[in-house]
Design a protein around this motif. Structure first.
Motif, mmCIF file in Angstrom:
data_model
loop_
_atom_site.group_PDB
_atom_site.id
_atom_site.type_symbol
_atom_site.label_atom_id
_atom_site.label_comp_id
_atom_site.label_asym_id
_atom_site.label_seq_id
_atom_site.Cartn_x
_atom_site.Cartn_y
_atom_site.Cartn_z
ATOM 1 N N UNK A 236 0.830 -1.204 0.000
ATOM 2 C CA UNK A 236 0.000 0.000 0.000
ATOM 3 C C UNK A 236 0.862 1.251 0.000
ATOM 4 N N UNK A 237 0.403 2.248 -0.690
ATOM 5 C CA UNK A 237 1.129 3.516 -0.732
ATOM 6 C C UNK A 237 0.737 4.432 0.412
ATOM 7 N N UNK A 238 -0.565 4.467 0.734
ATOM 8 C CA UNK A 238 -1.073 5.518 1.621
ATOM 9 C C UNK A 238 -1.504 5.010 2.992
ATOM 10 N N UNK A 239 -1.093 5.750 3.999
ATOM 11 C CA UNK A 239 -1.599 5.569 5.357
ATOM 12 C C UNK A 239 -2.560 6.716 5.619
ATOM 13 N N UNK A 240 -3.814 6.366 5.755
ATOM 14 C CA UNK A 240 -4.795 7.430 5.967
ATOM 15 C C UNK A 240 -5.181 7.507 7.433
ATOM 16 N N UNK A 241 -5.077 8.716 7.963
ATOM 17 C CA UNK A 241 -5.383 8.928 9.376
ATOM 18 C C UNK A 241 -6.611 9.800 9.517
ATOM 19 N N UNK A 242 -7.646 9.217 10.052
ATOM 20 C CA UNK A 242 -8.780 10.018 10.477
ATOM 21 C C UNK A 242 -8.897 9.865 11.985
ATOM 22 N N UNK A 243 -8.918 10.974 12.661
ATOM 23 C CA UNK A 243 -8.957 10.962 14.118
ATOM 24 C C UNK A 243 -10.342 11.317 14.617
ATOM 25 N N UNK A 244 -10.828 10.510 15.540
ATOM 26 C CA UNK A 244 -12.087 10.834 16.220
ATOM 27 C C UNK A 244 -11.838 11.751 17.407
ATOM 28 N N UNK A 245 -10.593 12.093 17.628
ATOM 29 C CA UNK A 245 -10.214 12.855 18.829
ATOM 30 C C UNK A 245 -10.928 14.194 18.908
ATOM 31 N N UNK A 246 -11.345 14.511 20.100
ATOM 32 C CA UNK A 246 -12.022 15.772 20.320
ATOM 33 C C UNK A 246 -12.654 15.800 21.695
ATOM 34 N N UNK A 247 -13.554 16.733 21.903
ATOM 35 C CA UNK A 247 -14.196 16.854 23.207
ATOM 36 C C UNK A 247 -15.643 17.249 23.037
ATOM 37 N N UNK A 248 -16.426 16.956 24.042
ATOM 38 C CA UNK A 248 -17.850 17.270 23.996
ATOM 39 C C UNK A 248 -18.224 18.537 24.746
ATOM 40 N N UNK A 249 -17.340 18.982 25.634
ATOM 41 C CA UNK A 249 -17.692 20.129 26.461
ATOM 42 C C UNK A 249 -16.554 21.149 26.495
ATOM 43 N N UNK A 250 -16.866 22.413 26.411
ATOM 44 C CA UNK A 250 -15.833 23.442 26.574
ATOM 45 C C UNK A 250 -15.068 23.223 27.872
ATOM 46 N N UNK A 251 -13.778 23.310 27.783
ATOM 47 C CA UNK A 251 -12.945 23.109 28.953
ATOM 48 C C UNK A 251 -12.464 21.677 29.120
ATOM 49 N N UNK A 252 -13.174 20.729 28.533
ATOM 50 C CA UNK A 252 -12.800 19.307 28.717
ATOM 51 C C UNK A 252 -11.334 19.066 28.366
ATOM 52 N N UNK A 253 -10.898 19.629 27.258
ATOM 53 C CA UNK A 253 -9.511 19.465 26.823
ATOM 54 C C UNK A 253 -8.811 20.811 26.706
#
Lengths: 388, 388, 388, 388
Positions: free
Chosen positions: D133-150
């Motif tokens: 394979x040529x490509x490594x595809x990165x999709x990140x689910x990373x994130x937060x649900x509430x202001x201040x969480x991260x």
């Protein structure tokens, strides 16, 4: 816990630039309502702007819009403003109200239109030399209404060339600030529609080119504070145009539509060091007071930014970091909300009085009779406006 | 399979009303660009509108906007139009450009403003009597920019009273059509913001009150064809204002932004019987030709509706019903897409010629030299526009 | 000026129903994270819900979801709940998790699927008889993903018939509450997508049918408080499903995303008499605690509604009316903002203590050790969840 | 005028990668419906994917998702695929379904979670070595649900470090492709939410890092073709994830929701040279067939891209350039629309036959009995799915 006393010094350095055009009439494509007392001249606009600083102590400079604010003696205009206690600030160029720009200005395929637009910006830089302004802010109305109307790619390349020519003329202490906007007045494709496009251009230009973030210029649902954080991280947040919106680019009073969003934006400014004077972030209002009184509308806006910056500064950063490290979702959020729900108005009122300012700038201005006075004085002439 | 021949009769009865104001200048709050040849008078607007019908055979009536199209002799205006081969259609009231309406018209708490607005509508009904118009279309700009500015509830009750007084003056063959709009020019709350509000009011008024659906007046993502279906089901779809949009109420050429959406809308019209003349659904354009030529823009729009209605009529309803009954998702969708991807332009060209019309109305109009003629003729005077 | 003391009596009657499913696991289509201590049974869900009422005194009833909360003895379940200090509330039907409903339930063209869905609701009414519940809440996942997949019009007519059969079985003191939702899980057309559709159906059913407004079920930018006002005006606001969102139906903690919107919504509730018990407006939470602790998430939510209702009640209605009558835009807005920015937390803390409740319900619950206890106790079994 | 014959060679090189996971079950948070014949193993997924290529000749590779497609012998898997006439393509990493990633993966403040996520990507690179394979595809689910969480800023810096470590392990012919997404599964802040953020990261990494544009991952109203143009201009468009949407990330069949948008996107691909093999733009599907048959859903999707690319290639570029240069708005738009409304299906059917492929791939596949066969064969076992 963070005390008001500990953060007050940072408030003292918080300056919010007001735009000259906020004191003229504005409206929608359907109607522009006039108001008694609206300025007829640049001088009258600056006089009104000086009132905002007089009552808030937080709006020391006035942004100009060229050609709305053309003058045959900018040095004199500068002295006039200084006599009223304010300085001249950012110079905003206008390349959307000449018939030549119907199909584009800095992006235009037509060399004549493009030449006119570049020359206009070179003229703006000369004005900046005279006014002592640091920033040349470029907002482009360029775009298209129908798919196929323009060659999108050509226009990016043309824009890059145009910007490079303008950038080359800036003095060592001057900056180019490139604003982006989601849509309007173009209704299909806008040539600088998002922060990524603005960033790609200013990154190519050099250190003295940065991005201007107008809080009303995003797609629905956009997390604006994320962009603030990212641009500060990339060293490219040059300026804010503050206002608020429920729908499109409504240009309402900053903080009126979603005060919690303004809080989050200002918290990321604080977090990213954007309140430090050396960060070089300019805070400006860019609003339309279509139905409300203009000077009180500006005072209210300056106070909204000041009050919300206070709340943002009051966030207990240590407690926040601890909750974040523990993945305590509710705890971390509660630290933020606690600052947001704190009623900072009494503290600010005392602080203002301690600095020789009125505790309640809105009430003090209303009591001054200034609005009644200008309504009586400014009879005849043509009221200033956007000229659409 | 449905043949073009089988659906051609329905196309013959498809009439698209054009608005008088489409021939005047329009623009955005930033700039209104003028064009050589723009009409100066109602008569010139009607003359331009007649061109659209001449080349398409599908735009037999012209909608008026009062007071933009005030006349001291509507009967004469009617004869003038008929002499050009067109009739006068819907009367559109305007209660957003008088200073009295700054804080509302039919919804205003101020009795004087409200009285003026009601009287304006009563005057419109008198004009309808003279012009032979069936429909009084009411679009209200009423609303507010800031939470708290208005008492939202009071304004609904006031609106209901105002509409009742107007409705009572309608003749037996006349109708009131109430348009809704998501936002603009009000940026916080609009007094008739959605179809539910319009429906609640017209349901309370009576049988001769219906809803006007402007295709640009919805929140992002709204399924407009669903509303078309629902209003037809409830017997309350009175009129369309056609245009298209990528963002807000962009007022672009209908079908320009999302042709598949126009197809789906027209398919629900067909499905719900809305093309039957007895259904009483008026099809009108309501667009702004800010940067493109106005008359060709209207011709293009009429053709877009006609072409897309053809595709909608070509849907194989039996095959569709069979696939739907079998829960054959891809099969049912394919029936719709097959009609959408059918190139109906050759069939329509032949059909037009068979009816004594040009096969290519755009090319025929361009070849006529009319635009050059009016540019040469219409020198001096004040070009018509929205008047903002 | 309105004092806390004057509005406290209204707070006492403010009851916020909690949903049984909030205590089970929830997540997204990508992942459902489990948490130690998550309930395995209806009884455990009710036990958790009782904690919310114990610490807030404002969440006296628990909504059930059928079949998630099926029981072989609802009378016993009711006694069990009452033994924990709470009652059983609204019965929510579920017609989206049986394979039979893949292509619709109450709207299905397939008679068997439709029969199953109707019978499920008749069974829910029997359960209501046993639990003493007043409201049957119907949220339909029915819809389609592709244009053409369904006959939109047929489904409205089918839905009307299905609802009529269900409505006919309600007891005199029972109500049908029909919820609408913009999209998801259907991604093209949802069969009850907006308040207008829900209103048209419940208006046709009769007095005991009303609309449920879920604060997360609208298109971007929708003015929700306007809908609250309108439904109260039309006598058809039956219930709220509270939560909050930045994007779609995020189901975050109510007030977390846009606290000012929650304030405006609750102000329209107050303005329209919706807090009066005789108005019959049910206030319920409907949220997903995907990453935060569930019981504290519910306590936080109840407090958010209570705090914001307090601010809404504190609005100086006389001052507001005076400013509105004077078209004082900034003044009227300021009256609202003054209440919003008031820190009501100290007053509420004292008031809670005066009623024998903890001043800080979040801290008191955390200190109770309940979460640690259930994590230790609830070992084995299958944690409750949405079952997707 | 551009003829089909002249553009056919470019169609021959148009390859659309299909994702292995499209053949497994997918659904919403409310329900995942199963279907008879759904694959239980990677091999069965590849067998299904091979059908798509067999009937279209345009889907020569299959993308893998790790760990959904883990194998103990990737070389054998590769030979198996090649035996079925297809190759293994892009490797997609998954860092959202392990409990360790509840609060982030490559962005996590927690070193253990971050280490696990980086190691997972290093393992993916090993797999790429085995699969070619040529490509490594990165999709990140990373994130937060509430202001201040991260701490939003910390996470950007952490992400940059994580990506740099992964990038350093890539072979000279391998690429890292970073996908962005507006929201979901995070509902407040997503760590790679827009193209600007993805661009800033890949620009910092180096030449073999590019952006992946998923057509469903934007805010409402976003002009996606503009981003395509810009990324091609900046040399950073690495891959497409094709699908379509009416609302959020609906993951519907590409071209189903807004075929004209797909046309505009593909026109900008053509305009920017993105169809040239040396441009290195990977075209992939990333869809969810929740209610429709999966293999026909993929065939339909491949055909939609192929048909629309044909229309985009048919645009008369000379006529377009001439109309653009003349600022002929309607004329330029008409050039585009003429290609869009051309029915390319007959030409494509002949072309397919000339290449030994069925004229109508949908009908040919349906007639093959494959779906019936796998429904009969694949009994027992656990159907593949997202595993949520």
């Amino acid at each position: 816990m963070t005390t008001f006393e500990s953060i007050a010094p940072q408030l003292e350095s918080l300056a919010i630039e007001v735009p000259s055009w906020a004191y003229g009439n504005s409206g929608t494509r359907f109607k522009v309502f006039g108001t008694p007392g609206t300025p007829r001249t640049v001088a009258e606009k600056i006089a009104d702007a000086a009132q905002v600083h007089r009552y808030t102590g937080a709006a020391p400079t006035v942004a100009l819009h060229i050609p709305w604010d053309v003058s045959d003696d900018y040095a004199a205009l500068r002295r006039y403003a200084e006599g009223l206690g304010v300085g001249l600030g950012t110079v905003n160029s206008n390349t959307f109200q000449d018939d030549a720009y119907k199909f584009g200005s800095l992006t235009a395929a037509d060399p004549a239109a493009r030449r006119q637009a570049i020359d206009h910006h070179l003229r703006c830089i000369e004005i900046m030399d005279a006014t002592g302004s640091r920033d040349l802010k470029i907002w482009l109305a360029d775009g298209s209404n129908y798919p196929g109307q323009n060659d999108l790619r050509q226009r990016q390349d043309t824009l890059a060339e145009s910007l490079a020519e303008i950038y080359a003329q800036l003095g060592d202490e001057q900056r180019l600030v490139l604003e982006y906007k989601f849509f309007e007045p173009a209704f299909y494709a806008t040539d600088v529609p998002d922060w990524g496009t603005s960033y790609a251009h200013v990154a190519a230009l050099g250190d003295r080119a940065t991005v201007c973030l107008d809080t009303g210029h995003h797609a629905p649902g956009t997390n604006i504070e994320f962009i603030v954080m990212q641009l500060l991280r990339l060293g490219k947040l040059g300026a804010f145009d503050f206002n608020s919106r429920f729908y499109a680019d409504d240009d309402l009073i900053v903080g009126a539509a979603d005060p919690f969003q303004l809080f989050r934006i200002l918290f990321e400014v604080v977090r990213g060091g954007g309140l430090d004077p050396e960060a070089g972030v300019a805070f400006m209002l860019d609003q339309c007071h279509n139905v409300e009184d203009k000077i009180p509308g500006q005072i209210r806006s300056v106070l909204n930014v000041q009050e919300m910056a206070t709340r943002a500064l009051l966030v207990d950063r240590d407690a926040l970091a601890a909750a974040q490290a523990a993945n305590d979702v509710l705890g971390a959020n509660a630290v933020l909300m606690d600052a947001f729900y704190t009623d900072v108005r009494p503290s600010l009122a005392s602080w203002r009085e301690s600095r020789g300012l009125p505790a309640d700038p809105m009430a003090a201005f209303a009591a001054s009779g200034y609005l009644q006075q200008i309504a009586a004085d400014r009879v005849g002439g043509t009221q200033a406006g956007w000229g659409a």
